[in-house]
Design a protein around this motif. Sequence first.
Motif, mmCIF file in Angstrom:
data_model
loop_
_atom_site.group_PDB
_atom_site.id
_atom_site.type_symbol
_atom_site.label_atom_id
_atom_site.label_comp_id
_atom_site.label_asym_id
_atom_site.label_seq_id
_atom_site.Cartn_x
_atom_site.Cartn_y
_atom_site.Cartn_z
ATOM 1 N N PRO A 1 0.813 -1.216 0.000
ATOM 2 C CA PRO A 1 0.000 0.000 0.000
ATOM 3 C C PRO A 1 0.845 1.264 0.000
ATOM 4 C CG PRO A 1 -0.101 -1.092 2.142
ATOM 5 C CD PRO A 1 0.638 -2.010 1.220
ATOM 6 N N ASN A 2 0.473 2.213 -0.830
ATOM 7 C CA ASN A 2 1.144 3.500 -0.933
ATOM 8 C C ASN A 2 0.590 4.424 0.156
ATOM 9 O OD1 ASN A 2 2.095 6.028 -1.633
ATOM 10 N ND2 ASN A 2 1.650 5.840 -3.804
ATOM 11 N N VAL A 3 1.370 4.631 1.214
ATOM 12 C CA VAL A 3 0.854 5.378 2.366
ATOM 13 C C VAL A 3 0.575 6.842 2.034
ATOM 14 C CG1 VAL A 3 1.970 3.859 4.031
ATOM 15 C CG2 VAL A 3 3.199 5.867 3.214
ATOM 16 N N LYS A 4 1.190 7.344 0.972
ATOM 17 C CA LYS A 4 0.958 8.738 0.595
ATOM 18 C C LYS A 4 -0.196 8.898 -0.383
ATOM 19 C CE LYS A 4 5.638 10.435 1.480
ATOM 20 N NZ LYS A 4 6.818 11.142 0.916
ATOM 21 N N ALA A 5 -0.812 7.794 -0.750
ATOM 22 C CA ALA A 5 -1.930 7.851 -1.705
ATOM 23 C C ALA A 5 -3.147 7.123 -1.144
ATOM 24 C CB ALA A 5 -1.507 7.262 -3.035
ATOM 25 N N GLY A 6 -3.355 7.248 0.146
ATOM 26 C CA GLY A 6 -4.552 6.688 0.764
ATOM 27 C C GLY A 6 -4.542 5.186 0.937
ATOM 28 N N GLY A 7 -3.394 4.548 0.764
ATOM 29 C CA GLY A 7 -3.308 3.113 1.002
ATOM 30 C C GLY A 7 -3.518 2.233 -0.210
ATOM 31 N N MET A 8 -3.805 2.818 -1.370
ATOM 32 C CA MET A 8 -3.949 2.001 -2.581
ATOM 33 C C MET A 8 -2.586 1.448 -2.987
ATOM 34 S SD MET A 8 -5.361 2.960 -6.403
ATOM 35 C CE MET A 8 -7.056 3.156 -5.873
ATOM 36 N N ALA A 9 -2.541 0.175 -3.313
ATOM 37 C CA ALA A 9 -1.273 -0.458 -3.665
ATOM 38 C C ALA A 9 -0.665 0.187 -4.901
ATOM 39 C CB ALA A 9 -1.490 -1.948 -3.897
ATOM 40 N N PHE A 10 0.678 0.211 -4.932
ATOM 41 C CA PHE A 10 1.396 0.759 -6.088
ATOM 42 C C PHE A 10 1.060 -0.013 -7.359
ATOM 43 C CE2 PHE A 10 4.037 2.251 -2.577
ATOM 44 C CZ PHE A 10 4.431 3.517 -2.987
ATOM 45 N N GLY A 11 0.697 -1.287 -7.196
ATOM 46 C CA GLY A 11 0.485 -2.138 -8.359
ATOM 47 C C GLY A 11 -0.930 -2.202 -8.872
ATOM 48 N N ILE A 12 -1.773 -1.241 -8.504
ATOM 49 C CA ILE A 12 -3.157 -1.243 -8.989
ATOM 50 C C ILE A 12 -3.295 -0.445 -10.275
ATOM 51 C CG2 ILE A 12 -5.540 -0.600 -8.455
ATOM 52 C CD1 ILE A 12 -4.492 -2.979 -6.851
ATOM 53 N N LYS A 13 -2.765 0.785 -10.276
ATOM 54 C CA LYS A 13 -2.883 1.654 -11.448
ATOM 55 C C LYS A 13 -1.568 1.695 -12.222
ATOM 56 C CE LYS A 13 -6.613 4.609 -9.792
ATOM 57 N NZ LYS A 13 -7.533 4.155 -10.864
ATOM 58 N N ASN A 14 -1.681 1.587 -13.534
ATOM 59 C CA ASN A 14 -0.503 1.465 -14.384
ATOM 60 C C ASN A 14 0.490 2.609 -14.238
ATOM 61 O OD1 ASN A 14 -1.723 -0.827 -15.323
ATOM 62 N ND2 ASN A 14 -2.118 -0.065 -17.397
ATOM 63 N N GLU A 15 -0.002 3.837 -14.194
ATOM 64 C CA GLU A 15 0.916 4.968 -14.179
ATOM 65 C C GLU A 15 1.627 5.127 -12.843
ATOM 66 O OE1 GLU A 15 1.893 6.472 -16.972
ATOM 67 O OE2 GLU A 15 0.597 4.895 -17.783
ATOM 68 N N VAL A 16 1.002 4.678 -11.761
ATOM 69 C CA VAL A 16 1.673 4.687 -10.459
ATOM 70 C C VAL A 16 2.800 3.653 -10.477
ATOM 71 C CG1 VAL A 16 1.404 4.317 -7.979
ATOM 72 C CG2 VAL A 16 -0.427 5.439 -9.277
ATOM 73 N N ALA A 17 2.493 2.478 -11.001
ATOM 74 C CA ALA A 17 3.512 1.433 -11.112
ATOM 75 C C ALA A 17 4.646 1.881 -12.028
ATOM 76 C CB ALA A 17 2.878 0.152 -11.652
ATOM 77 N N ARG A 18 4.314 2.581 -13.081
ATOM 78 C CA ARG A 18 5.331 3.044 -14.025
ATOM 79 C C ARG A 18 6.395 3.887 -13.309
ATOM 80 N NH1 ARG A 18 5.433 3.635 -19.450
ATOM 81 N NH2 ARG A 18 3.171 3.376 -19.696
ATOM 82 N N GLU A 19 5.934 4.788 -12.444
ATOM 83 C CA GLU A 19 6.875 5.657 -11.737
ATOM 84 C C GLU A 19 7.810 4.851 -10.837
ATOM 85 O OE1 GLU A 19 6.940 9.639 -8.883
ATOM 86 O OE2 GLU A 19 5.093 8.453 -9.052
ATOM 87 N N VAL A 20 7.242 3.872 -10.129
ATOM 88 C CA VAL A 20 8.066 3.056 -9.227
ATOM 89 C C VAL A 20 9.117 2.282 -10.016
ATOM 90 C CG1 VAL A 20 8.068 1.194 -7.538
ATOM 91 C CG2 VAL A 20 6.176 2.817 -7.575
ATOM 92 N N VAL A 21 8.706 1.627 -11.072
ATOM 93 C CA VAL A 21 9.640 0.820 -11.860
ATOM 94 C C VAL A 21 10.711 1.709 -12.491
ATOM 95 C CG1 VAL A 21 9.883 -0.780 -13.798
ATOM 96 C CG2 VAL A 21 7.877 -0.928 -12.307
ATOM 97 N N ARG A 22 10.303 2.838 -13.028
ATOM 98 C CA ARG A 22 11.269 3.747 -13.663
ATOM 99 C C ARG A 22 12.311 4.228 -12.665
ATOM 100 N NH1 ARG A 22 8.180 8.502 -15.649
ATOM 101 N NH2 ARG A 22 7.728 7.205 -17.468
#
Length: 300
Positions: free
Chosen positions: A130-151
């Motif tokens: 869970p992404n604590v700075k985004a209300g607890g939604m996992a980093f791996g739910i939305k593509n563009e959030v995951a994109r930033e982490v992987v990049r």
Amino acid sequence: MTNLNVKFGNIDFKNPLVMASGTFGFGKEYNEIYDIQKLGGISSKGLTLNKRDGNSGMRVCETPSGMMNSVGLENPGVQGFIDNELQFFKDLDLVRIANVGGGTLDDYIKGVQLLNDQPIDMIELNISCPNVKAGGMAFGIKNEVAREVVREVRSVTNLPLVIKLSPNAEDIIGMAQVCEEEGANGVSLVNTFKAMAIDIHKRKPVFENVYAGLSGPAIKPIALRMVHEVCKNISIPVMGMGGITTAQDAIEFIMAGSTCIQVGTANFINPKIGLEIIDGIEAFMLKEGIKSLDEIRGIL
């Protein structure tokens, strides 16, 4: 003669069987039962930048054909792993994978940076946290959030990078494609499914966090479908997992396109399941006249 060797990107595995993160610790306890160096690889217990005590209350609940867990990533932290566990881990004659999670992007980056000069072969990035700075939604739910982490993680390490995908992603194929676009060397899937259990006598959820992760044979047909879909739509290799308990299960995932397979929940049912699956794959290959797993990988 049969050859169980597989090549995952530039990494050679003596066989395709990898023990999944969170189900095998760092290998010490299982090594007292059998020689774990017969395995292809181990993905470490999930590591976070700082030590975590995990969740309170019930942590594991048995379900029909599976189990639910809410362990909460209890682990010694990356530095604790380096100081206290790595000596054993690094000396193993198999592929050593460090599984890394985080509650913020900065956690992921700093955790991976600490591992850069350590004797490990690969990083498996768990983006189901869970992404604590985004209300607890996992980093791996939305593509563009995951994109930033992987990049960002890709930019700070030269180690082979495998991204562990959540089946709860809004678009599992798109998610895998994003990982490939941002330089991942492979993906692993699936992680646990979001699930729930209720204690009807106490009239409340079994787990303090209400929801927990479902794994085991119950999820296998869905996991197999997701692995097949992803393998058809990316060019980087895949580690398939989800309810694998037999050699037949493992072979199905390989036929669906997996280069390696990971076994998790089955370790709790039978501590020696890894050896049985390896022997079963070899027996199948001998019976069918298959010399290399390349002959059957992705044939569907």
